[in-house]
Design an enzyme around this catalytic site. Structure first.
Site, PDB file in Angstrom:
ATOM      1  N   ALA A  63     -35.092  43.386 -11.868  1.00  0.00           N
ATOM      2  CA  ALA A  63     -35.341  44.828 -11.985  1.00  0.00           C
ATOM      3  C   ALA A  63     -36.785  45.151 -11.616  1.00  0.00           C
ATOM      4  O   ALA A  63     -37.647  44.281 -11.618  1.00  0.00           O
ATOM      5  CB  ALA A  63     -35.080  45.268 -13.421  1.00  0.00           C
ATOM      6  N   GLY A 102     -32.275  40.717 -13.262  1.00  0.00           N
ATOM      7  CA  GLY A 102     -31.276  41.512 -12.559  1.00  0.00           C
ATOM      8  C   GLY A 102     -30.819  40.829 -11.280  1.00  0.00           C
ATOM      9  O   GLY A 102     -29.690  41.034 -10.820  1.00  0.00           O
ATOM     10  N   GLU A 105     -28.160  38.589 -12.313  1.00  0.00           N
ATOM     11  CA  GLU A 105     -27.011  39.411 -12.745  1.00  0.00           C
ATOM     12  C   GLU A 105     -26.243  39.939 -11.533  1.00  0.00           C
ATOM     13  O   GLU A 105     -25.010  39.983 -11.533  1.00  0.00           O
ATOM     14  CB  GLU A 105     -27.501  40.553 -13.653  1.00  0.00           C
ATOM     15  CG  GLU A 105     -27.938  40.016 -15.019  1.00  0.00           C
ATOM     16  CD  GLU A 105     -28.613  41.069 -15.883  1.00  0.00           C
ATOM     17  OE1 GLU A 105     -29.503  41.764 -15.358  1.00  0.00           O
ATOM     18  OE2 GLU A 105     -28.252  41.195 -17.064  1.00  0.00           O
ATOM     19  N   GLU A 125     -35.595  37.642 -19.193  1.00  0.00           N
ATOM     20  CA  GLU A 125     -35.872  38.905 -19.889  1.00  0.00           C
ATOM     21  C   GLU A 125     -36.494  38.731 -21.260  1.00  0.00           C
ATOM     22  O   GLU A 125     -37.372  39.490 -21.658  1.00  0.00           O
ATOM     23  CB  GLU A 125     -34.591  39.734 -20.033  1.00  0.00           C
ATOM     24  CG  GLU A 125     -34.058  40.313 -18.737  1.00  0.00           C
ATOM     25  CD  GLU A 125     -33.152  39.367 -17.972  1.00  0.00           C
ATOM     26  OE1 GLU A 125     -33.186  38.147 -18.243  1.00  0.00           O
ATOM     27  OE2 GLU A 125     -32.428  39.835 -17.083  1.00  0.00           O
TER      28      GLU A 125
END
Ligand code: NAD
Length: 695
Positions: A63, A102, A105, A125
């Protein structure tokens, strides 16, 4: 359409490449473009499969952290991942470099994942005080199983390609050109008509999970005490096992939202950026030449020298430790061996690792044996004359380009440098005890230290797995100077009414691994005592001085190593036990000094200990001894155990409000005088309504 995502056709395969340097962060523009490209490919009858790849140094670093805290903009990352997962044609992630957060992910939403040997996959994270927020806790267990997923999510550490393949996280490791390999893989999937199982529909591999979550909670309890995110990570992975995918996702989102807005995550995000910022030195540009460090030497193999040598060996760098007395050398090497044996016994390293590392550590009693070292780190007793002798000797023996570093914790690096004819090659490398564990290297630049020496040592910090922060010369440098301001007040509190265990508990509850008195016992009380004795003659008689620490040392109580200090210790135990003898001593001293003892609450303990520490940090900034306030945070987090989720003392000051800290300092100064006068910088910031983060 957009320059952040490129599309190209290779036969019947659409290759979609993320292109947002430096790490293909999944910001809004990239997310939108990615969805559009995938839709386009899905609609194109000539396209039979899709490959998602990253341009530049990696697949994706995850992210865009800068978007945290801002209102979410569509398409949300979860929607992008769903678009990949629901694509009616096979989607293959082609991973090189990192696929983290991310990024992983997104890859987990693809039907297949391949990578080259450089691939490193992880969910880091938790290090930013948040759980994964785009399905990581739900999809990762479905791909690799609960236990390995829990490990990855809780450690935050990425795993290499080989391991990822063994776990089934990568379906293939590609040799040669990754994109070509991924395209070939996609073609095979199409040709063989392999199923397009969505990760969300996968059944979690059967495994024994009884006690797993409780075990994980226990395992991380000490390391993550007081932190919300690790607990939420465990809960969320547990949900993958007990809830439906959609319910698990919903909970994961709630946890993410709760954590991302928390003070804790703000503190950890600050620490993350602070650590990276600390590598930037205004007058040492990034292209400053760096010397190669292929061999090292350490002078003195005591508490610090042994640990410092281990750091080199752990990083694969040959190192020689020098003691002039062969017996002391044998003893020092035996301690190193014992430390490694402990790591092997705990399963942290293998016997083979230990053998390699011991092989890299050589002993020496003769300076001639270290003449070729690229860097020498001196860690002999903390005595100026001795250090000067050692440096003069090193200067004549070592090759002219060798860097000569000192691990001194208090002495003047300029004076040490002046004992050599190469002051530009002399620098402080202040490690923290235990030196093989503590992550900080407080690197101290002398007046004449060259840019090249600084750049080399800052790079070395990274190579040996440390966090380097550069500071200037002053008594105690940044860390110990602030520590002094803190322990000084802790000592005064004892005279005024508190007991060591009470002060320590307040500090422990704040989030430090231990309070000042337990820490003193761990480090050894005799070192500070000797320093105080040396300085006794020059001490200002008008300045307040607490004699309790000296009286304790006079009784031969030097801390854990003598079984007693501020506390007593049962044989073989490191657990501090409050000692009535010390309480009696404190009461005696308080009476002698005429203090009417009073009840002191935790809040006062925190203010009294932490605000002067912050105040000293402000003086250090004023004097230019630290480059920036976030460097001070780095020093206190990695060298002194300041709770990382509070972001370090200067960030914490901003959270509390500099104005209220300034006002408290004024009050404390009026009440106690002494060294509590508010720093001019603190006053300026308070009056202008600013914080240290605005500097
Ligand atoms: P220590 O007493 O455990 O070890 C010092 C070692 O140096 C001993 O083994 C001694 O035999 C050896 N030595 C003495 N003179 C020597 C010489 N001329 N040549 C070779 N070896 C010699 O001390 P320590 O705690 O390891 O501290 C070493 C340095 O590190 C000091 O400058 C200290 O201030 C600094 N330091 C200590 C700590 C800590 O927590 N102990 C933390 C940071 C920095």
């Amino acid at each position: 359409m957009s320059d952040v995502v490129h599309g190209e056709r290779r036969g019947a395969v659409a290759v979609i490449t993320l292109d947002r340097p430096p790490v293909n962060a999944l910001g809004q523009a990239l997310r939108a473009a990615l969805v559009a490209r995938m839709e386009e490919a899905a609609a194109d009858p000539e396209v039979k499969a899709l490959v998602l790849a990253g341009r530049g140094r990696c697949f994706s670093g995850g992210a865009d952290i800068r978007e945290f805290g801002a209102p979410p903009k569509d398409p949300h990352l979860r929607a992008v991942i769903e678009a990949a997962e629901n694509c009616p044609k096979p989607v293959v992630a082609a991973i090189h470099g990192v696929a983290v957060g991310g990024g992983l992910e997104l890859a987990l939403g693809c039907h297949y994942r391949v990578g080259d040997a450089s691939a490193r996959l992880g969910q880091p994270e938790v290090k930013l005080g948040i759980p994964p927020g785009a399905g990581g806790t739900q999809r990762l267990p479905r791909v690799i199983g609960i236990a390995p997923a829990l490990d990855m999510i809780l450690s935050g550490e990425p795993i290499p390609a080989v391991e990822a393949q063994a776990l089934g996280l990568l379906d293939a490791v590609i040799e040669g050109d990754l994109t070509a390999g991924a395209v070939a893989f996609a073609e095979t999937v199409v040709a063989e008509g392999r199923p397009l199982t969505r990760t969300r529909d996968r059944v979690i591999p059967a495994e024994h999970t009884e006690g797993l979550f409780e075990g994980a909670r226990k395992r991380i309890a000490r390391r993550t005490r007081g932190m919300i995110a690790p607990a939420r990570c465990i809960e969320s992975v547990e949900n993958a096992l007990t809830l439906s995918f959609d319910e698990g996702m919903k909970k994961e989102r709630e946890f993410f939202v709760e954590c991302v807005g928390s003070e804790q995550s703000k503190g950890q995000r600050h620490a993350f950026f602070a650590e990276r910022q600390a590598t930037k030195i205004p007058d040492v540009p990034a292209d400053t030449p760096v010397q190669a460090i292929e061999s090292a030497a350490v002078i003195g193999c005591g508490t610090m020298g042994g640990g410092i040598a281990m750091n080199f060996a752990n990083a694969g760098i040959a190192v020689r430790v020098l003691e002039t007395d062969p017996e002391a050398l044998d003893q020092g090497l035996a301690v190193i061996r014992k430390n490694y044996e402990g790591s092997v016994a705990r399963g942290r390293i293998t016997q083979e690792d230990m053998d390699t590392r011991m092989f890299l550590i050589g002993g020496a009693t003769d300076y001639a044996d270290i003449e070729d070292a690229d860097i020498v780190i001196e860690a002999v007793f903390e005595e100026m004359d001795l250090k000067k002798q050692v440096f003069a000797r090193l200067d004549t023996v070592c090759k002219p380009e060798a860097i000569l570093a000192t691990n001194t914790s208090t002495l003047d690096v300029n004076e040490i440098a002046a004992a050599t004819a190469r002051p530009e090659k002399v620098i402080g490398t202040h490690f923290f005890s235990p030196a093989n564990v503590m992550k900080l290297m407080e690197n101290v630049r002398g007046r004449k230290t060259s840019a090249e020496t600084i750049a080399t040592v800052m790079r070395l910090s990274k190579t040996i797995g440390k966090v380097g922060a550069l500071v200037g010369v002053c008594d105690g440098f940044v860390g110990n100077r602030m520590l002094y301001a803190y322990t000084r007040q802790a000592n005064f509190l004892l005279e005024e009414g508190a007991l060591p265990q009470q002060v320590d508990k307040a500090i422990y509850d704040f989030g430090f691994p231990m309070g000042p008195f337990a820490m003193g016992d761990l480090a050894g009380l005799d070192v500070g005592w000797r320093i105080r004795q040396r300085r006794a003659k020059t001490r200002d008689p008008d300045q307040r001085y607490s004699p309790i620490g000296d009286r304790i040392c006079e009784r031969g109580r030097f801390g854990q190593k003598t079984g007693a200090g501020w506390y007593r210790y049962e044989a073989g135990s490191r657990t501090p036990v409050p000692d009535p003898e010390i309480e009696k001593l404190i009461l005696e001293v308080a009476a002698e000094l005429g203090f009417a003892r009073r009840d002191i609450g935790d809040r006062e303990i925190l203010e009294r200990c932490l605000y002067p520490l912050i105040n000293e940090g402000a003086k250090i900034l004023e004097e230019g001894i630290a480059i920036r306030s976030s460097d001070i945070d780095v020093i206190w987090i990695y060298g002194y155990g300041f709770p990382i989720y509070r972001g370090g003392p200067m960030f914490y000051a901003d959270q509390v409000g500099v104005k209220s800290i300034y006002e408290a300092m004024r009050r404390l100064h009026q009440e106690h005088g002494d060294m509590l006068e508010p720093a001019a910088l603190l006053e300026d910031l308070a009056k202008s309504g600013k914080g240290f983060g605005d500097l």
